[in-house]
Design a protein around this motif. Structure first.
Motif, PDB file in Angstrom:
ATOM      1  N   HIS A 288       0.860  -1.188   0.000  1.00 42.76           N
ATOM      2  CA  HIS A 288       0.000   0.000   0.000  1.00 42.76           C
ATOM      3  C   HIS A 288       0.896   1.239   0.000  1.00 42.76           C
ATOM      4  O   HIS A 288       1.599   1.511   0.974  1.00 42.76           O
ATOM      5  CB  HIS A 288      -0.909  -0.017   1.240  1.00 42.76           C
ATOM      6  N   TRP A 289       0.828   2.003  -1.107  1.00 41.00           N
ATOM      7  CA  TRP A 289       1.620   3.216  -1.274  1.00 41.00           C
ATOM      8  C   TRP A 289       0.718   4.443  -1.142  1.00 41.00           C
ATOM      9  O   TRP A 289      -0.441   4.434  -1.576  1.00 41.00           O
ATOM     10  CB  TRP A 289       2.288   3.249  -2.639  1.00 41.00           C
ATOM     11  N   VAL A 290       1.282   5.522  -0.572  1.00 44.14           N
ATOM     12  CA  VAL A 290       0.518   6.756  -0.391  1.00 44.14           C
ATOM     13  C   VAL A 290       1.377   7.923  -0.845  1.00 44.14           C
ATOM     14  O   VAL A 290       2.539   8.063  -0.439  1.00 44.14           O
ATOM     15  CB  VAL A 290       0.096   6.967   1.074  1.00 44.14           C
ATOM     16  N   CYS A 291       0.801   8.745  -1.705  1.00 43.32           N
ATOM     17  CA  CYS A 291       1.402  10.034  -2.071  1.00 43.32           C
ATOM     18  C   CYS A 291       0.555  11.104  -1.388  1.00 43.32           C
ATOM     19  O   CYS A 291      -0.557  11.416  -1.839  1.00 43.32           O
ATOM     20  CB  CYS A 291       1.410  10.223  -3.583  1.00 43.32           C
ATOM     21  N   ALA A 292       1.071  11.606  -0.288  1.00 43.54           N
ATOM     22  CA  ALA A 292       0.289  12.525   0.537  1.00 43.54           C
ATOM     23  C   ALA A 292       0.163  13.885  -0.139  1.00 43.54           C
ATOM     24  O   ALA A 292       1.063  14.309  -0.886  1.00 43.54           O
ATOM     25  CB  ALA A 292       0.941  12.678   1.907  1.00 43.54           C
ATOM     26  N   PRO A 293      -0.938  14.594   0.082  1.00 44.23           N
ATOM     27  CA  PRO A 293      -1.081  15.944  -0.486  1.00 44.23           C
ATOM     28  C   PRO A 293      -0.049  16.890   0.106  1.00 44.23           C
ATOM     29  O   PRO A 293       0.298  16.806   1.280  1.00 44.23           O
ATOM     30  CB  PRO A 293      -2.513  16.333  -0.105  1.00 44.23           C
ATOM     31  N   ARG A 294       0.435  17.806  -0.715  1.00 39.77           N
ATOM     32  CA  ARG A 294       1.424  18.779  -0.257  1.00 39.77           C
ATOM     33  C   ARG A 294       0.771  19.997   0.377  1.00 39.77           C
ATOM     34  O   ARG A 294       1.391  20.694   1.174  1.00 39.77           O
ATOM     35  CB  ARG A 294       2.291  19.229  -1.436  1.00 39.77           C
ATOM     36  N   GLY A 295      -0.465  20.288   0.009  1.00 42.15           N
ATOM     37  CA  GLY A 295      -1.145  21.463   0.539  1.00 42.15           C
ATOM     38  C   GLY A 295      -2.586  21.135   0.883  1.00 42.15           C
ATOM     39  O   GLY A 295      -3.074  20.028   0.633  1.00 42.15           O
ATOM     40  N   PRO A 296      -3.313  22.077   1.473  1.00 44.84           N
ATOM     41  CA  PRO A 296      -4.686  21.803   1.931  1.00 44.84           C
ATOM     42  C   PRO A 296      -5.664  21.524   0.802  1.00 44.84           C
ATOM     43  O   PRO A 296      -6.735  20.962   1.056  1.00 44.84           O
ATOM     44  CB  PRO A 296      -5.065  23.094   2.681  1.00 44.84           C
ATOM     45  N   TYR A 297      -5.352  21.892  -0.425  1.00 47.68           N
ATOM     46  CA  TYR A 297      -6.278  21.681  -1.537  1.00 47.68           C
ATOM     47  C   TYR A 297      -5.809  20.588  -2.490  1.00 47.68           C
ATOM     48  O   TYR A 297      -6.410  20.387  -3.546  1.00 47.68           O
ATOM     49  CB  TYR A 297      -6.485  22.998  -2.310  1.00 47.68           C
ATOM     50  N   ASP A 298      -4.759  19.890  -2.136  1.00 49.31           N
ATOM     51  CA  ASP A 298      -4.254  18.819  -2.984  1.00 49.31           C
ATOM     52  C   ASP A 298      -5.047  17.535  -2.770  1.00 49.31           C
ATOM     53  O   ASP A 298      -5.718  17.348  -1.753  1.00 49.31           O
ATOM     54  CB  ASP A 298      -2.784  18.541  -2.676  1.00 49.31           C
ATOM     55  N   SER A 299      -4.933  16.646  -3.754  1.00 52.81           N
ATOM     56  CA  SER A 299      -5.565  15.339  -3.648  1.00 52.81           C
ATOM     57  C   SER A 299      -4.596  14.345  -3.014  1.00 52.81           C
ATOM     58  O   SER A 299      -3.378  14.536  -3.018  1.00 52.81           O
ATOM     59  CB  SER A 299      -5.994  14.836  -5.033  1.00 52.81           C
ATOM     60  N   ARG A 300      -5.152  13.271  -2.505  1.00 51.97           N
ATOM     61  CA  ARG A 300      -4.368  12.195  -1.904  1.00 51.97           C
ATOM     62  C   ARG A 300      -4.425  10.985  -2.837  1.00 51.97           C
ATOM     63  O   ARG A 300      -5.510  10.519  -3.187  1.00 51.97           O
ATOM     64  CB  ARG A 300      -4.932  11.847  -0.528  1.00 51.97           C
ATOM     65  N   LEU A 301      -3.266  10.520  -3.231  1.00 48.42           N
ATOM     66  CA  LEU A 301      -3.172   9.375  -4.125  1.00 48.42           C
ATOM     67  C   LEU A 301      -2.733   8.148  -3.339  1.00 48.42           C
ATOM     68  O   LEU A 301      -1.754   8.190  -2.601  1.00 48.42           O
ATOM     69  CB  LEU A 301      -2.165   9.654  -5.245  1.00 48.42           C
ATOM     70  N   GLU A 302      -3.476   7.065  -3.512  1.00 42.76           N
ATOM     71  CA  GLU A 302      -3.107   5.780  -2.920  1.00 42.76           C
ATOM     72  C   GLU A 302      -3.156   4.721  -4.011  1.00 42.76           C
ATOM     73  O   GLU A 302      -4.033   4.757  -4.878  1.00 42.76           O
ATOM     74  CB  GLU A 302      -4.074   5.386  -1.800  1.00 42.76           C
ATOM     75  N   PHE A 303      -2.219   3.785  -3.969  1.00 39.63           N
ATOM     76  CA  PHE A 303      -2.286   2.657  -4.893  1.00 39.63           C
ATOM     77  C   PHE A 303      -1.661   1.437  -4.234  1.00 39.63           C
ATOM     78  O   PHE A 303      -0.808   1.537  -3.341  1.00 39.63           O
ATOM     79  CB  PHE A 303      -1.623   2.990  -6.236  1.00 39.63           C
ATOM     80  N   TRP A 304      -2.139   0.286  -4.684  1.00 40.98           N
ATOM     81  CA  TRP A 304      -1.715  -1.000  -4.124  1.00 40.98           C
ATOM     82  C   TRP A 304      -1.090  -1.809  -5.262  1.00 40.98           C
ATOM     83  O   TRP A 304      -1.699  -1.960  -6.328  1.00 40.98           O
ATOM     84  CB  TRP A 304      -2.902  -1.757  -3.550  1.00 40.98           C
ATOM     85  N   THR A 305       0.119  -2.319  -5.048  1.00 37.46           N
ATOM     86  CA  THR A 305       0.798  -3.145  -6.045  1.00 37.46           C
ATOM     87  C   THR A 305       0.918  -4.567  -5.519  1.00 37.46           C
ATOM     88  O   THR A 305       1.014  -4.789  -4.312  1.00 37.46           O
ATOM     89  CB  THR A 305       2.190  -2.587  -6.367  1.00 37.46           C
ATOM     90  N   ASP A 306       0.921  -5.513  -6.448  1.00 43.47           N
ATOM     91  CA  ASP A 306       1.013  -6.927  -6.087  1.00 43.47           C
ATOM     92  C   ASP A 306       2.172  -7.544  -6.860  1.00 43.47           C
ATOM     93  O   ASP A 306       2.077  -7.707  -8.078  1.00 43.47           O
ATOM     94  CB  ASP A 306      -0.303  -7.638  -6.422  1.00 43.47           C
ATOM     95  N   PRO A 307       3.282  -7.881  -6.180  1.00 44.24           N
ATOM     96  CA  PRO A 307       4.411  -8.495  -6.887  1.00 44.24           C
ATOM     97  C   PRO A 307       4.031  -9.787  -7.591  1.00 44.24           C
ATOM     98  O   PRO A 307       4.624 -10.124  -8.629  1.00 44.24           O
ATOM     99  CB  PRO A 307       5.427  -8.746  -5.763  1.00 44.24           C
ATOM    100  N   ALA A 308       3.036 -10.495  -7.053  1.00 38.73           N
ATOM    101  CA  ALA A 308       2.627 -11.751  -7.695  1.00 38.73           C
ATOM    102  C   ALA A 308       1.820 -11.504  -8.963  1.00 38.73           C
ATOM    103  O   ALA A 308       1.671 -12.409  -9.784  1.00 38.73           O
ATOM    104  CB  ALA A 308       1.809 -12.591  -6.714  1.00 38.73           C
ATOM    105  N   LEU A 309       1.300 -10.296  -9.141  1.00 37.23           N
ATOM    106  CA  LEU A 309       0.537  -9.951 -10.350  1.00 37.23           C
ATOM    107  C   LEU A 309       1.293  -8.865 -11.113  1.00 37.23           C
ATOM    108  O   LEU A 309       0.804  -7.742 -11.286  1.00 37.23           O
ATOM    109  CB  LEU A 309      -0.876  -9.488  -9.984  1.00 37.23           C
ATOM    110  N   THR A 310       2.496  -9.189 -11.507  1.00 37.97           N
ATOM    111  CA  THR A 310       3.351  -8.368 -12.373  1.00 37.97           C
ATOM    112  C   THR A 310       3.897  -7.111 -11.711  1.00 37.97           C
ATOM    113  O   THR A 310       4.694  -6.399 -12.314  1.00 37.97           O
ATOM    114  CB  THR A 310       2.615  -7.949 -13.660  1.00 37.97           C
ATOM    115  N   GLY A 311       3.468  -6.776 -10.499  1.00 41.02           N
ATOM    116  CA  GLY A 311       3.945  -5.562  -9.854  1.00 41.02           C
ATOM    117  C   GLY A 311       3.188  -4.311 -10.262  1.00 41.02           C
ATOM    118  O   GLY A 311       3.476  -3.214  -9.766  1.00 41.02           O
ATOM    119  N   LEU A 312       2.199  -4.440 -11.145  1.00 39.08           N
ATOM    120  CA  LEU A 312       1.394  -3.295 -11.554  1.00 39.08           C
ATOM    121  C   LEU A 312       0.303  -3.026 -10.517  1.00 39.08           C
ATOM    122  O   LEU A 312      -0.042  -3.889  -9.708  1.00 39.08           O
ATOM    123  CB  LEU A 312       0.783  -3.559 -12.928  1.00 39.08           C
TER     124      LEU A 312
END
Length: 342
Positions: A288-312
C-alpha cells in the motif's frame, strides 16, 4: 211654444261655462304633457346627462408581484472523466524544481529518508510483462455516487514502451492518458505524456536540454534524474520492487520527480503497509503506497501493487480535498502482446 222650455235657468248656464273651462284646462295640460314626452323629457335629459358625466371606474391596480427567492441551480451530474488520474498536486500553484537540485539517490532502502528536494532514481531491471488490466471504477462527486470502467495497457519491446490508462463513462465518452518513450538499462525513459478528452494537452521530455516542455504554454521545468510521468511511475516502481524486493519494506519513502501535462514536481511516496486484498476470490498480499497531499487543496493518491501480479497497481484511489473520490479496483488481468517494432 211653452215659454218655460226656451228660458234656461242661471245655474245651468254657469255649469256649462265651468265645464267648458275644465275641458280647456285638461286639453292644455294634455298637449303640454304629450309635447314634453315627445320632445325631450326632463327626466330623460337628466339621466342622459348623468350617464355622460359618470366615467367608468379605472381598473383596480394589480397587486405587486410576490418576490420569491431565485431557484438554486441544479448541481451538474457527476463527471468521472473530470478527475485527473492521478495528479495529487494539480490543485496548488505549480513550482518547477531548480536545475541545481542535489544529485539523485539511487533506490531507496528501508532506512532511507530523503530530503524534500532530493530526487530518487528507481532502478527497474525486471519490468512487468506486457499486460492489460481492467478495473471497475466507483466514485463520488458532490455527494452523488457513480460507476465507470477503466483499463491500463502496458506494452514494450527491446527499445520502446507504450502505456495507456483509459476511463470510460456511460454517455460521457472516454478520457485517456498515454505515456511513451524509450527503454534504458534502468527502466523507462519517458519522452511524451498526453492527456486527451475533447482536446489534448501534453508534456515533452527534452533530455538534450534537460527540460520538460508543456503544450499548455506553461513555463518549462528542469528535468531531474530519475524523472517519470504520472503513468510510467506505476510501471517503473513495480519494476524496481521486482528487481530488489527486499529493499522495499513499510516505512520507505521516495521522492520521484513526476511529470503531469501541467507540472513537474517531486512526489513524496511512502510505502505505508502490506495489506491483503481479495481479487477474483483469491487473497493477495499487496503493498500500500501513499502520495500525501502537499497542501490543503491537494488530492491524496493511494495505490496498491502486487508483486505476484506483475507488480502493476491492482487498486488506485484518489481522494480530493472536498471528499470526492475515485476508486479503481482490478477486475481482470490479461496478457498483452509485445509492442510491435517501429
Amino acid at each position: 211654444m211653452d215659454r218655460r222650455l226656451r228660458i234656461h235657468p242661471p245655474w245651468l248656464i254657469m255649469g256649462a261655462l265651468a265645464l267648458a273651462v275644465l275641458l280647456a284646462h285638461m286639453l292644455t295640460l294634455s298637449s303640454i304633457t304629450l309635447s314634453a314626452i315627445r320632445n325631450d323629457p326632463p327626466a330623460a335629459r337628466k339621466a342622459l346627462a348623468q350617464a355622460q358625466l359618470i366615467k367608468p371606474s379605472p381598473p383596480a391596480p394589480a397587486p405587486p408581484p410576490v418576490k420569491t427567492a431565485p431557484a438554486k441551480p441544479l448541481s451538474p451530474a457527476p463527471d468521472p472523466l473530470a478527475a485527473s488520474i492521478p495528479t495529487p498536486s494539480e490543485a496548488t500553484p505549480e513550482t518547477s524544481p531548480s536545475p541545481a537540485a542535489p544529485a539523485a539517490t539511487q533506490i531507496a532502502t528501508t532506512a532511507h529518508a530523503p530530503a524534500a528536494d532530493t530526487p530518487d532514481v528507481l532502478v527497474a531491471r525486471q519490468l512487468p510483462p506486457p499486460a492489460l488490466l481492467e478495473y471497475t471504477l466507483e466514485g463520488m462527486d458532490r455527494g452523488l455516487h457513480y460507476r465507470a470502467s477503466s483499463t491500463l495497457q502496458w506494452q514494450y519491446n527491446e527499445q520502446r514502451y507504450e502505456l495507456s490508462l483509459s476511463v470510460q463513462a456511460f454517455l460521457l465518452g472516454t478520457r485517456q492518458w498515454r505515456s511513451s518513450g524509450q527503454l534504458g538499462p534502468d527502466g523507462l525513459l519517458p519522452e511524451r505524456l498526453s492527456d486527451k478528452r475533447k482536446s489534448e494537452v501534453a508534456a515533452h521530455f527534452d533530455r538534450v536540454n534537460q527540460q520538460v516542455i508543456f503544450s499548455s504554454n506553461k513555463p518549462s521545468a528542469a528535468l531531474l534524474a530519475g524523472a517519470q510521468d504520472q503513468i510510467s511511475l506505476f510501471v517503473q516502481l513495480g519494476g524496481a520492487v521486482n528487481t530488489t524486493p527486499d529493499r522495499f519494506a513499510p516505512g520507505v519513502t521516495l521522492n520521484v520527480q513526476t511529470v503531469t501535462p501541467r507540472s513537474a514536481d517531486l512526489w513524496r511516496i511512502t510505502l505505508v503497509s502490506e495489506e491483503q486484498l481479495v481479487f477474483q476470490g483469491q487473497p493477495h498480499l499487496t503493498r500500500h503506497w501513499v502520495c500525501a497531499p502537499r497542501g490543503p487543496y491537494d488530492s491524496r493518491l493511494e495505490f496498491w501493487t502486487d508483486p505476484a501480479l506483475t507488480g502493476l497497481p491492482v487498486r488506485i484511489r484518489i481522494t480530493q480535498a472536498n471528499g470526492s473520490y475515485i476508486d479503481m479496483q482490478l477486475s481482470d488481468l490479461k496478457d498483452a502482446p509485445p509492442l510491435p517494432a517501429s
